[in-house]
Design a protein around this motif. Structure first.
Motif, PDB file in Angstrom:
ATOM      1  N   PHE A 200       0.835  -1.193   0.000  1.00 37.25           N
ATOM      2  CA  PHE A 200       0.000   0.000   0.000  1.00 37.25           C
ATOM      3  C   PHE A 200       0.872   1.246   0.000  1.00 37.25           C
ATOM      4  CE2 PHE A 200       0.126  -1.752   4.354  1.00 37.25           C
ATOM      5  CZ  PHE A 200       0.731  -0.717   5.045  1.00 37.25           C
TER       6      PHE A 200
ATOM      7  N   ALA B 297      -1.096   5.992   3.058  1.00 34.06           N
ATOM      8  CA  ALA B 297      -2.320   5.245   3.399  1.00 34.06           C
ATOM      9  C   ALA B 297      -2.793   5.559   4.811  1.00 34.06           C
ATOM     10  CB  ALA B 297      -2.068   3.751   3.253  1.00 34.06           C
TER      11      ALA B 297
ATOM     12  N   ARG C 299      -9.059  -3.503   3.841  1.00 39.80           N
ATOM     13  CA  ARG C 299      -9.264  -2.936   2.497  1.00 39.80           C
ATOM     14  C   ARG C 299      -7.978  -3.023   1.664  1.00 39.80           C
ATOM     15  NH1 ARG C 299     -10.851   3.045   3.634  1.00 39.80           N
ATOM     16  NH2 ARG C 299      -9.192   2.714   5.150  1.00 39.80           N
ATOM     17  N   TYR C 300      -6.847  -3.055   2.355  1.00 40.70           N
ATOM     18  CA  TYR C 300      -5.558  -3.064   1.676  1.00 40.70           C
ATOM     19  C   TYR C 300      -5.032  -4.486   1.448  1.00 40.70           C
ATOM     20  CZ  TYR C 300      -5.419   1.950   2.541  1.00 40.70           C
ATOM     21  OH  TYR C 300      -5.704   3.291   2.541  1.00 40.70           O
TER      22      TYR C 300
ATOM     23  N   GLU D  99     -14.682  -0.283  -1.347  1.00 41.54           N
ATOM     24  CA  GLU D  99     -13.449   0.366  -0.910  1.00 41.54           C
ATOM     25  C   GLU D  99     -12.192  -0.296  -1.470  1.00 41.54           C
ATOM     26  OE1 GLU D  99     -13.031   3.237   1.605  1.00 41.54           O
ATOM     27  OE2 GLU D  99     -14.753   3.431   0.285  1.00 41.54           O
ATOM     28  N   LYS D 100     -12.122  -1.613  -1.408  1.00 40.96           N
ATOM     29  CA  LYS D 100     -10.924  -2.318  -1.859  1.00 40.96           C
ATOM     30  C   LYS D 100     -10.656  -2.037  -3.339  1.00 40.96           C
ATOM     31  CE  LYS D 100      -9.870  -6.426  -0.266  1.00 40.96           C
ATOM     32  NZ  LYS D 100      -9.754  -7.878   0.003  1.00 40.96           N
TER      33      LYS D 100
ATOM     34  N   LEU E 160      -9.485   1.613  -3.951  1.00 38.28           N
ATOM     35  CA  LEU E 160      -8.070   1.840  -3.639  1.00 38.28           C
ATOM     36  C   LEU E 160      -7.147   1.326  -4.735  1.00 38.28           C
ATOM     37  CD1 LEU E 160      -8.243   1.001   0.154  1.00 38.28           C
ATOM     38  CD2 LEU E 160      -7.428   3.156  -0.790  1.00 38.28           C
TER      39      LEU E 160
ATOM     40  N   GLN F 119      -4.720   3.729  -6.831  1.00 39.60           N
ATOM     41  CA  GLN F 119      -3.285   3.422  -6.831  1.00 39.60           C
ATOM     42  C   GLN F 119      -2.751   3.311  -8.259  1.00 39.60           C
ATOM     43  OE1 GLN F 119      -2.013  -0.403  -5.085  1.00 39.60           O
ATOM     44  NE2 GLN F 119      -0.581   0.779  -3.851  1.00 39.60           N
TER      45      GLN F 119
ATOM     46  N   TYR G  72     -10.691  11.974  -3.839  1.00 38.74           N
ATOM     47  CA  TYR G  72     -10.261  10.721  -3.220  1.00 38.74           C
ATOM     48  C   TYR G  72      -8.740  10.630  -3.119  1.00 38.74           C
ATOM     49  CZ  TYR G  72     -14.903   8.551  -3.084  1.00 38.74           C
ATOM     50  OH  TYR G  72     -16.202   8.234  -2.791  1.00 38.74           O
TER      51      TYR G  72
ATOM     52  N   TYR H 128      -7.564   9.696   0.584  1.00 37.48           N
ATOM     53  CA  TYR H 128      -6.886   8.434   0.862  1.00 37.48           C
ATOM     54  C   TYR H 128      -5.360   8.575   0.937  1.00 37.48           C
ATOM     55  CZ  TYR H 128     -11.316   6.012   0.177  1.00 37.48           C
ATOM     56  OH  TYR H 128     -12.615   5.582   0.308  1.00 37.48           O
TER      57      TYR H 128
END
Length: 254
Positions: free
Chosen positions: A151, A155, A161-162, A192-193, A196, A200, A234, A238
């Motif tokens: 991550f 973060a 979630r990660y 959420e997962k 992210l 990323q 976001y 995040y």
């Protein structure tokens, strides 16, 4: 920029040095800023009229730009180090070579308490060595399909979630980037997962170390998804990006 994957795949010795050697590219790579030195190439030194081969050049780079890996690692967030604020403060003082008595004069308490902390940290070191050995051996056993994606450094609230494997990441990107990973985003996920993973991936469209205006961030994001304002928000929420108080500048969180 901190290369998350290289950083977490580095050995303890490499983390202490601050750089790794990538055998596929034959380059020495700084784990903090990503500076690279190709093996076999001579590099001129600005402050001296000499040339250094790659390994010596990156060691010089570390001395000039990142003089203390101890302080860098110690300054990392608790989610990376597992250290409490008090432990971090004590280690900082230990790193200065101060005696128990000198630390008491600075922090208060008693010398016996400081000695007890030194003992507990030594025990923690022993436990960490055993744990590292266990995890190294686990990789050679049957736990081969759980290669997790590192991550990002910024973060927040690191939780399940990660917990994304590389296979999961590939499937998510294929689902939401139907024209390929460098194409536009078909839709933005609500889970959420997945969110992210998408963020990323998108953040890679921006240059590390570069300052962007809000309109420049928007221009990049417009080529990816129509609701660019949501993605920009976001990025901040995040911890992928940071911005100035007046929102005039944006940059990747390193």
């Amino acid at each position: 920029m901190l290369d998350e994957e290289k950083f977490w795949n580095a050995s303890v010795e490499e983390l202490s040095d601050g750089y790794v050697f990538d055998e596929s590219t034959e380059e020495y790579i700084c784990l903090i800023c990503g500076q690279k030195y190709e093996d076999g190439v001579l590099y001129p030194q600005i402050d001296r009229e000499i040339f250094l081969e790659a390994r010596k050049a990156i060691n010089q780079h570390m001395k000039n730009n990142h003089p203390s890996m101890f302080n860098y690692l110690l300054g990392m967030d608790k989610k990376y180090t597992g250290l409490s604020e008090h432990q971090r403060e004590l280690l900082h003082l230990f790193g200065q070579g101060l005696s128990d008595k000198e630390i008491v004069e600075i922090n208060g308490g008693s010398a016996s308490t400081i000695r007890n902390h030194r003992f507990k940290l030594k025990e923690k070191e022993k436990q960490a060595k055993v744990f590292l050995a266990i995890m190294t051996l686990l990789k050679t056993e049957k736990d081969t399909n759980h290669d997790f994606v590192p991550f990002h450094k910024g973060a927040k609230m690191v939780d399940d979630r990660y917990a994304v494997t590389k296979d999961e990441k590939e499937k998510i990107l294929n689902t939401y980037f139907k024209q390929g990973p460098n194409g536009p985003l078909d839709s933005f996920p609500s889970k959420e997962k997945r969110k992210l993973v998408i963020l990323q991936h998108i953040i890679k469209r921006f240059e590390v170390g570069k300052k962007y205006t809000e309109s420049e961030v928007n221009e990049v994001l417009k080529t990816i998804f129509y609701d660019f304002a949501t993605i920009r928000r976001y990025f901040i929420e995040y911890g992928f990006m940071e911005r100035s108080k007046d929102c005039s500048e944006y940059w990747i969180n390193q």
